[in-house]
Write a protein that holds these residues in place. Structure first.
Motif, PDB file in Angstrom:
ATOM      1  N   GLU A 196       0.831  -1.208   0.000  1.00 48.66           N
ATOM      2  CA  GLU A 196       0.000   0.000   0.000  1.00 48.66           C
ATOM      3  C   GLU A 196       0.863   1.255   0.000  1.00 48.66           C
ATOM      4  OE1 GLU A 196      -3.222  -0.005  -0.401  1.00 48.66           O
ATOM      5  OE2 GLU A 196      -3.169  -2.202  -0.502  1.00 48.66           O
ATOM      6  N   GLU A 197       1.969   1.214   0.714  1.00 50.04           N
ATOM      7  CA  GLU A 197       2.856   2.373   0.767  1.00 50.04           C
ATOM      8  C   GLU A 197       3.503   2.642  -0.583  1.00 50.04           C
ATOM      9  OE1 GLU A 197       6.811   3.404   3.291  1.00 50.04           O
ATOM     10  OE2 GLU A 197       5.079   2.722   4.446  1.00 50.04           O
ATOM     11  N   MET A 198       3.821   1.581  -1.315  1.00 48.55           N
ATOM     12  CA  MET A 198       4.421   1.755  -2.630  1.00 48.55           C
ATOM     13  C   MET A 198       3.445   2.389  -3.610  1.00 48.55           C
ATOM     14  SD  MET A 198       7.543   1.068  -2.605  1.00 48.55           S
ATOM     15  CE  MET A 198       7.667   1.326  -4.373  1.00 48.55           C
ATOM     16  N   MET A 269      11.903  -7.077   1.951  1.00 47.19           N
ATOM     17  CA  MET A 269      10.497  -7.082   1.537  1.00 47.19           C
ATOM     18  C   MET A 269      10.117  -5.791   0.826  1.00 47.19           C
ATOM     19  SD  MET A 269       9.707 -10.054   2.306  1.00 47.19           S
ATOM     20  CE  MET A 269       8.038  -9.897   1.675  1.00 47.19           C
ATOM     21  N   MET A 270      10.773  -4.696   1.148  1.00 46.16           N
ATOM     22  CA  MET A 270      10.506  -3.456   0.425  1.00 46.16           C
ATOM     23  C   MET A 270      11.030  -3.545  -0.997  1.00 46.16           C
ATOM     24  SD  MET A 270      11.003  -0.423   3.235  1.00 46.16           S
ATOM     25  CE  MET A 270      10.050   0.704   2.220  1.00 46.16           C
ATOM     26  N   ILE A 271      12.180  -4.198  -1.186  1.00 49.09           N
ATOM     27  CA  ILE A 271      12.686  -4.416  -2.542  1.00 49.09           C
ATOM     28  C   ILE A 271      11.696  -5.250  -3.342  1.00 49.09           C
ATOM     29  CG2 ILE A 271      14.525  -5.487  -3.895  1.00 49.09           C
ATOM     30  CD1 ILE A 271      16.443  -4.826  -1.612  1.00 49.09           C
ATOM     31  N   ILE A 272      11.190  -6.299  -2.716  1.00 47.41           N
ATOM     32  CA  ILE A 272      10.237  -7.174  -3.404  1.00 47.41           C
ATOM     33  C   ILE A 272       8.942  -6.429  -3.706  1.00 47.41           C
ATOM     34  CG2 ILE A 272       8.847  -9.261  -3.133  1.00 47.41           C
ATOM     35  CD1 ILE A 272      11.137 -10.483  -1.567  1.00 47.41           C
ATOM     36  N   SER A 273       8.492  -5.567  -2.786  1.00 46.24           N
ATOM     37  CA  SER A 273       7.259  -4.811  -3.023  1.00 46.24           C
ATOM     38  C   SER A 273       7.388  -3.864  -4.211  1.00 46.24           C
ATOM     39  CB  SER A 273       6.882  -4.018  -1.776  1.00 46.24           C
ATOM     40  OG  SER A 273       7.830  -2.995  -1.514  1.00 46.24           O
TER      41      SER A 273
END
Length: 447
Positions: A196-198, A269-273
């Motif tokens: 959601e943040e992305m 996980m942020m990289i994956i998102s």
């Protein structure tokens, strides 16, 4: 030019002046017609089809005497409007008004792109906003803190007062492996919030509100208090219930080691998102990557026994688990003595267990192992920055390629080709019948 005429007159003059201009040009607005519809009727060539459909009808000749628009084509109306506007007083007033506005101090003619806030202002604002969102969203960190505390209590009761017997060696290693592996794995629960943040970041970044670096650093700073709360709360319960080595420095290392692992997983996980299109795909990919990290950490199989090519070098060096587990073993075992396997044999020192039973080296300090986790944390955040930059630069090409691929895939479908053929035949042989020619309508654009 016609659109320019209407916009300029609509902004710099009243509606009455615009209606008056069209009337002076020879195209007055009928009393029962909406002025906006009348302007559109004058400049939109689609109404030529209406006139062509009604050509030759008695009704059209009767209406032509009342509506001058039916006497001219759209192109002729446009030419007359343009010629009239160029020599009119309205054009002179508009040019004069624009000239006066450009002289006002502070007005800039060029469009300013991007945010006008300084980089530090962007960082402060983003950090404050992100921290507020994290504080208000119960599922972001608060629920995870509760789960970590419950898990720490469970872990502490299972390994309660593990002691220094021979069987305690395996128990301590298992407890350390669970902390550095599975407890950090639970950070995958924050992935839905990252997705959601992305979405918000992508929209705001396209509008040029802030830079990528400011966003990444602000996210790290705003999440730090919550991750510290997660690690220190869990470590406080587990460390004292299991009764690892007493001493604040040993406890601090244990908590920082857990914090580093959790932060690395968050960065991963942020990289994956940023790479995957949906939540389910990201969850599967993240779980798979973390599983590989756990396999090469040195718990399920000792580091010296890993296949040298690829798994030992370089995979075990670029995952956080191997460094966290080595540092945890050194923090817990060095300086302790354990009972031997057979009574009467000499006691086993922590150094012997680390070097001989686990195959690890004592050439460097546990603090270097901890430092390597934070180096990986920085590397993962830097990778996240590069991914966002590359994705931003490649987005137009990806959209074009995806559109072409979709069109080609549709063209191969027989149903799609049949639909196109039917639409083409319908357009060629069945001209549209506008509502204007229906009985009871007195003009193409009635009020």
């Amino acid at each position: 030019m016609i659109i320019d005429i209407q916009l300029r007159m609509r902004f710099f003059e009243s509606d009455h002046a615009c209606v008056q201009f069209f009337a002076e040009t020879g195209f007055p607005c009928p009393s029962r017609r909406n002025p906006s519809d009348h302007f559109l009727r004058c400049v939109n060539s689609d109404f030529d089809d209406v006139a062509a459909t009604m050509k030759g009808s008695m009704k059209l000749r009767a209406e032509a005497e009342l509506d001058p628009l039916l006497k001219y084509s759209t192109s002729e109306i446009r030419e007359r409007l343009v010629d009239k506007y160029r020599i009119s007083d309205y054009a002179m007033m508009v040019r004069s008004t624009i000239h006066e506005i450009t002289k006002i101090e502070g007005v800039m003619e060029d469009v300013i792109r991007g945010s006008q806030a300084s980089w530090l202002k962007q960082l402060r604002t983003l950090t404050s906003r992100s921290f507020t969102n994290m504080s208000r969203d119960l599922n972001y960190y608060w629920l995870r803190i509760i789960i970590y505390i419950v898990m720490a209590i469970c872990l502490g009761t299972i390994y309660y007062d593990v002691g220094t017997s021979y069987t305690a060696i395996q128990a301590r290693a298992s407890c350390g492996g669970f902390v550095s592996g599975f407890m950090t794995f639970m950070s995958i629960g924050g992935f839905p919030s990252f997705i959601e943040e992305m979405k918000v970041f992508t929209l705001e970044r396209q509008n040029g509100h802030y830079g990528v670096a400011a966003y990444i650093i602000s996210n790290f700073l705003s999440s730090m208090p919550f991750l510290l709360a997660v690690s220190w709360a869990s470590a406080s319960i587990t460390y004292w219930m299991v009764k690892f080595r007493p001493g604040f420095s040993y406890f601090a290392f244990f908590a920082l080691n857990l914090y580093g692992g959790v932060s690395v997983i968050e960065s991963l996980m942020m990289i994956i998102s940023a790479l995957v299109p949906n939540f389910l795909m990201g969850l599967i990919l993240g779980a798979g990557v973390i599983g590989i990290m756990m396999l090469t950490s040195g718990f399920f199989r000792l580091l010296p026994e890993l296949p040298k090519i690829f798994w030992r070098y370089p995979v075990s060096y670029i995952v956080y688990g191997s460094w966290g587990l080595k540092g945890g073993y050194k923090n817990d075992l060095i300086g302790l003595e354990f009972e031997p396997m057979m009574p009467g044999q000499p006691k086993l020192t922590g150094e012997y267990i680390i070097t001989e039973m686990m195959g690890l080296s004592l050439n460097h300090s546990k603090w270097l192992d901890l430092a390597m986790i934070f180096v990986l944390l920085f590397a993962y955040r830097l990778t996240f920055f590069v991914v966002l930059k590359v994705k931003e630069a490649a987005a137009p090409y990806i959209r074009v390629a995806y559109t072409r691929f979709t069109v080609k895939r549709l063209e191969r479908r027989a149903s799609f080709r049949k639909t196109l053929a039917m639409a083409s035949m319908s357009k060629r042989h069945n001209p549209p019948h506008p509502m204007a020619i229906q009985e009871g309508l007195s003009s193409p654009m009635p009020y």
